[in-house]
Design a protein around this motif. Sequence first.
Motif, PDB file in Angstrom:
ATOM      1  N   VAL A  86      -8.427   4.332   2.477  1.00  0.00           N
ATOM      2  CA  VAL A  86      -8.438   2.980   1.946  1.00  0.00           C
ATOM      3  C   VAL A  86      -9.574   2.197   2.600  1.00  0.00           C
ATOM      4  O   VAL A  86      -9.778   2.283   3.810  1.00  0.00           O
ATOM      5  N   LEU A 134       0.836  -1.201   0.000  1.00  0.00           N
ATOM      6  CA  LEU A 134       0.000   0.000   0.000  1.00  0.00           C
ATOM      7  C   LEU A 134       0.871   1.250   0.000  1.00  0.00           C
ATOM      8  O   LEU A 134       0.630   2.188  -0.780  1.00  0.00           O
ATOM      9  N   ILE A 175      -7.931   1.195  -3.342  1.00  0.00           N
ATOM     10  CA  ILE A 175      -7.366   0.005  -2.713  1.00  0.00           C
ATOM     11  C   ILE A 175      -8.268  -0.439  -1.567  1.00  0.00           C
ATOM     12  O   ILE A 175      -8.784   0.379  -0.815  1.00  0.00           O
TER      13      ILE A 175
END
Length: 134
Positions: free
Chosen positions: A103, A69, A83
């Motif tokens: 996220v 990430l 994501i």
Amino acid sequence: MKNSQTLFYLDDDDEDLDFFKEIAEDLGHTVRGFSEGRIMLLVLETERQKPDMIFLDIHMPILNGQEILEIIKKSDTLKKIPIVMVSGAYPKKLVKHFSDLGVDYMMKKHHVHDYRESLREILDTHFRKSRAAS
């Protein structure tokens, strides 16, 4: 924006990869599964066509989901790809941490119906946000 999305899914567990792929494809999406983060990163960096969304298993050997990430978020060409972090656990601190980073978080579920509904909800939310932005 199209209804069918291309999804990348990273997980070192082949059964989880197959389970995700089966459900996402049943929902009408295309899935590319990866069992190694470095290979997925190489594909992301070298292929022109990027996925609509990336799902990352948090607990991975070598490069874990959090590390991947961070790499993606630092890349000018990749950082705008939505994501979703995926895990079998649901600790509130971790969920908040990822939420603060912008996220999404999805818990691994082993019942097909529950997993399908979680995945459908995340994809529908992303689809609505994408349509609103365009």
